[in-house]
Write an enzyme that holds these catalytic residues in place. Sequence first.
Site, PDB file in Angstrom:
ATOM      1  N   SER A 145       0.851  -1.189   0.000  1.00 32.48           N
ATOM      2  CA  SER A 145       0.000   0.000   0.000  1.00 32.48           C
ATOM      3  C   SER A 145       0.884   1.235   0.000  1.00 32.48           C
ATOM      4  O   SER A 145       2.078   1.168   0.338  1.00 32.48           O
ATOM      5  CB  SER A 145      -0.889  -0.011   1.258  1.00 32.48           C
ATOM      6  OG  SER A 145      -1.555   1.221   1.441  1.00 32.48           O
ATOM      7  N   TYR A 158      -3.725  -0.705   9.979  1.00 29.43           N
ATOM      8  CA  TYR A 158      -3.507  -0.928   8.545  1.00 29.43           C
ATOM      9  C   TYR A 158      -2.112  -0.454   8.146  1.00 29.43           C
ATOM     10  O   TYR A 158      -1.389  -1.163   7.434  1.00 29.43           O
ATOM     11  CB  TYR A 158      -4.571  -0.184   7.752  1.00 29.43           C
ATOM     12  CG  TYR A 158      -4.531  -0.444   6.262  1.00 29.43           C
ATOM     13  CD1 TYR A 158      -5.124  -1.581   5.722  1.00 29.43           C
ATOM     14  CD2 TYR A 158      -3.905   0.449   5.395  1.00 29.43           C
ATOM     15  CE1 TYR A 158      -5.089  -1.822   4.354  1.00 29.43           C
ATOM     16  CE2 TYR A 158      -3.868   0.212   4.028  1.00 29.43           C
ATOM     17  CZ  TYR A 158      -4.456  -0.922   3.517  1.00 29.43           C
ATOM     18  OH  TYR A 158      -4.417  -1.166   2.167  1.00 29.43           O
TER      19      TYR A 158
END
Length: 253
Positions: A145, A158
């Site tokens: 990410s 996350y």
Amino acid sequence: MTSTELFSLSGRTALVTGARTGIGRAVALGLAAAGADLVLLGHHDDLDEVTAEAGAHGGRVHRVVADLTDPSGAREVLEPVVAEHHIDILVNNAGIIHREPATEVGLDDWSRVLGINTDSVFALSQLVGRRMVERGDGRIINIASLLSFQGGKGVAGYAASKHAVAGLTRALANEWGPHGVRVNAIAPGYITTDNTAPLRDDPTREAEIRSRIPAGRWGEPEDLVGAAVFLSSRAANYINGHVLVVDGGWMSR
């Protein structure tokens, strides 16, 4: 070797997690279009549509249901699958996000995010990677990410998990590279998936994000397909331990 042969995945089998929707679905269909057979992993037995679409490319498609919130249990489910199918490519795509200020995040939510986003990536990489190391060949692609590089806001678990994915990618590349196993990651930018729906539903935040992307738009799951096929193919034979950013230019700002 022709360019077609260089990028062909004919005769290869790819295991893709989180294959029902979003990035996982797009990548699975892209690998099938390049000639790969597929093993599709989902949390529920709701893979009919993606199975049919992938099968239309002419390859074999097997599907398996496993709960990645329990990495050990998921690995037990997958052990006979991996024994039966010669997995050449593993795409660790499945992931979740929990949005809440760090002062309020419960340890159960923290553990669930880390369990799916990091622990399962290691568990499946280890399971499949052992056989790849023994054979002297294989490709593992982890979905990282932009938050493998940045901290974000309100997504502490996350961000931590995706930093870990980038680190694990490099660690496994170091260990398994000498055995013919290439381990890389793709770091998507802001993509129109279920995980980003809350951001896109907020007019102010959506406009802020889009204005910072040089491409002038959010990415689509299909924008990740080329990178996935490339890293799975012979064209990427000398690429290992790399995190390939596909973000419309976000990181250049």
